[in-house]
Design a protein around this motif. Structure first.
Motif, PDB file in Angstrom:
ATOM      1  N   ARG A 117      53.296  50.070  39.347  1.00 32.53           N
ATOM      2  CA  ARG A 117      53.236  49.698  37.933  1.00 32.53           C
ATOM      3  C   ARG A 117      54.378  48.732  37.627  1.00 32.53           C
ATOM      4  NH1 ARG A 117      56.133  50.266  33.751  1.00 32.53           N
ATOM      5  NH2 ARG A 117      55.322  50.490  31.661  1.00 32.53           N
ATOM      6  N   TYR A 118      54.038  47.641  36.959  1.00 35.75           N
ATOM      7  CA  TYR A 118      55.021  46.665  36.491  1.00 35.75           C
ATOM      8  C   TYR A 118      54.887  46.561  34.976  1.00 35.75           C
ATOM      9  CZ  TYR A 118      55.192  45.350  41.377  1.00 35.75           C
ATOM     10  OH  TYR A 118      55.333  45.379  42.734  1.00 35.75           O
ATOM     11  N   ALA A 119      55.988  46.381  34.278  1.00 34.60           N
ATOM     12  CA  ALA A 119      55.941  46.254  32.821  1.00 34.60           C
ATOM     13  C   ALA A 119      55.051  45.085  32.409  1.00 34.60           C
ATOM     14  CB  ALA A 119      57.341  46.080  32.251  1.00 34.60           C
ATOM     15  N   SER A 120      55.017  44.041  33.239  1.00 32.31           N
ATOM     16  CA  SER A 120      54.170  42.879  32.989  1.00 32.31           C
ATOM     17  C   SER A 120      53.975  42.140  34.308  1.00 32.31           C
ATOM     18  CB  SER A 120      54.815  41.941  31.972  1.00 32.31           C
ATOM     19  OG  SER A 120      55.982  41.360  32.530  1.00 32.31           O
ATOM     20  N   PHE A 121      53.018  41.233  34.322  1.00 31.02           N
ATOM     21  CA  PHE A 121      52.804  40.427  35.523  1.00 31.02           C
ATOM     22  C   PHE A 121      54.000  39.511  35.765  1.00 31.02           C
ATOM     23  CE2 PHE A 121      50.831  37.138  38.171  1.00 31.02           C
ATOM     24  CZ  PHE A 121      50.279  37.942  39.150  1.00 31.02           C
ATOM     25  N   ALA A 122      54.677  39.114  34.707  1.00 30.32           N
ATOM     26  CA  ALA A 122      55.863  38.266  34.837  1.00 30.32           C
ATOM     27  C   ALA A 122      56.948  38.961  35.664  1.00 30.32           C
ATOM     28  CB  ALA A 122      56.406  37.889  33.461  1.00 30.32           C
ATOM     29  N   VAL A 123      57.073  40.264  35.529  1.00 26.96           N
ATOM     30  CA  VAL A 123      58.049  41.015  36.338  1.00 26.96           C
ATOM     31  C   VAL A 123      57.699  40.880  37.819  1.00 26.96           C
ATOM     32  CG1 VAL A 123      58.898  43.332  36.888  1.00 26.96           C
ATOM     33  CG2 VAL A 123      58.643  42.643  34.498  1.00 26.96           C
ATOM     34  N   LEU A 124      56.433  41.101  38.153  1.00 26.57           N
ATOM     35  CA  LEU A 124      56.006  40.967  39.548  1.00 26.57           C
ATOM     36  C   LEU A 124      56.278  39.560  40.064  1.00 26.57           C
ATOM     37  CD1 LEU A 124      54.487  41.930  42.106  1.00 26.57           C
ATOM     38  CD2 LEU A 124      52.405  41.099  41.000  1.00 26.57           C
ATOM     39  N   ARG A 125      55.937  38.557  39.291  1.00 23.79           N
ATOM     40  CA  ARG A 125      56.158  37.161  39.727  1.00 23.79           C
ATOM     41  C   ARG A 125      57.627  36.875  39.981  1.00 23.79           C
ATOM     42  NH1 ARG A 125      52.712  32.460  37.035  1.00 23.79           N
ATOM     43  NH2 ARG A 125      53.733  31.370  38.758  1.00 23.79           N
ATOM     44  N   ARG A 126      58.499  37.358  39.109  1.00 21.58           N
ATOM     45  CA  ARG A 126      59.944  37.137  39.315  1.00 21.58           C
ATOM     46  C   ARG A 126      60.380  37.690  40.664  1.00 21.58           C
ATOM     47  NH1 ARG A 126      60.589  38.322  33.833  1.00 21.58           N
ATOM     48  NH2 ARG A 126      61.179  40.480  34.243  1.00 21.58           N
ATOM     49  N   ILE A 127      59.865  38.860  40.995  1.00 20.99           N
ATOM     50  CA  ILE A 127      60.237  39.487  42.261  1.00 20.99           C
ATOM     51  C   ILE A 127      59.677  38.684  43.432  1.00 20.99           C
ATOM     52  CG2 ILE A 127      59.974  41.546  43.705  1.00 20.99           C
ATOM     53  CD1 ILE A 127      59.769  43.142  40.977  1.00 20.99           C
ATOM     54  N   LEU A 128      58.365  38.442  43.424  1.00 21.81           N
ATOM     55  CA  LEU A 128      57.711  37.785  44.554  1.00 21.81           C
ATOM     56  C   LEU A 128      58.152  36.339  44.754  1.00 21.81           C
ATOM     57  CD1 LEU A 128      54.019  39.041  44.353  1.00 21.81           C
ATOM     58  CD2 LEU A 128      55.925  39.971  45.676  1.00 21.81           C
ATOM     59  N   GLU A 129      58.541  35.673  43.693  1.00 23.83           N
ATOM     60  CA  GLU A 129      58.946  34.271  43.794  1.00 23.83           C
ATOM     61  C   GLU A 129      60.436  34.094  44.035  1.00 23.83           C
ATOM     62  OE1 GLU A 129      57.231  32.778  40.151  1.00 23.83           O
ATOM     63  OE2 GLU A 129      55.330  32.300  41.155  1.00 23.83           O
ATOM     64  N   SER A 130      61.161  35.203  44.174  1.00 19.13           N
ATOM     65  CA  SER A 130      62.611  35.109  44.378  1.00 19.13           C
ATOM     66  C   SER A 130      62.938  34.809  45.838  1.00 19.13           C
ATOM     67  CB  SER A 130      63.300  36.415  43.953  1.00 19.13           C
ATOM     68  OG  SER A 130      63.040  37.452  44.889  1.00 19.13           O
ATOM     69  N   ALA A 131      64.035  34.111  46.024  1.00 21.81           N
ATOM     70  CA  ALA A 131      64.519  33.816  47.375  1.00 21.81           C
ATOM     71  C   ALA A 131      64.892  35.115  48.089  1.00 21.81           C
ATOM     72  CB  ALA A 131      65.720  32.877  47.307  1.00 21.81           C
TER      73      ALA A 131
END
Length: 140
Positions: A97-111
């Motif tokens: 569970r993620y608070a929003s899809f933006a949270v998931l994207r921040r994680i997956l797109e991080s270096a």
């Protein structure tokens, strides 16, 4: 054809479809390699794909995602696919569970994810389905 990569285009499309919807439940259908396969030069000792996923990938993901609003919702072992494509088989289903899809994207797109977590996911998985879901308003 088995795949274990989530493309930038797929992330973009899902982000546009979901907007600010939340929470988002990511359903992971996973099929592990018998033995984890790391890139040449890796210093990790041999282990199974399942071990690489839960003992290496999951802790690395948690470290990278520290401070984000997410959490493991459910893990289940698959014992059979009653309706599916011929030969379709999954080892586990993992729902996060993620608070929003933006949270998931921040994680997956991080270096940090690319460096610390993704190599363990790639080593662990033979096949993967990654499905974004939200809870609908159901009629009463």
């Amino acid at each position: 054809m088995a795949t274990i990569e989530c493309t930038p285009a797929a992330l973009q499309a899902a982000g546009e479809a979901l907007g600010d919807a939340g929470p988002v439940y990511m359903v992971n259908l996973v099929c592990y390699r018998t033995e984890a396969v790391y890139e040449a030069g890796s210093t990790f000792p041999p282990c199974s794909g399942r071990e690489a996923y839960f003992q290496r990938y999951a802790p690395a993901f948690n470290k990278v995602a520290q401070g984000e609003d997410y959490g493991l919702f459910w893990v289940g072992n698959v014992h059979g696919v009653l309706v599916g494509s011929d030969g379709e088989a999954w080892d586990d289903i993992v729902i996060v569970r993620y608070a929003s899809f933006a949270v998931l994207r921040r994680i997956l797109e991080s270096a940090a994810y690319a460096e610390q977590a993704a190599p363990h996911r790639r080593a662990a998985l033979w096949d993967w389905k990654f499905i974004a879901t939200t809870q609908p308003e159901l009629p009463r």
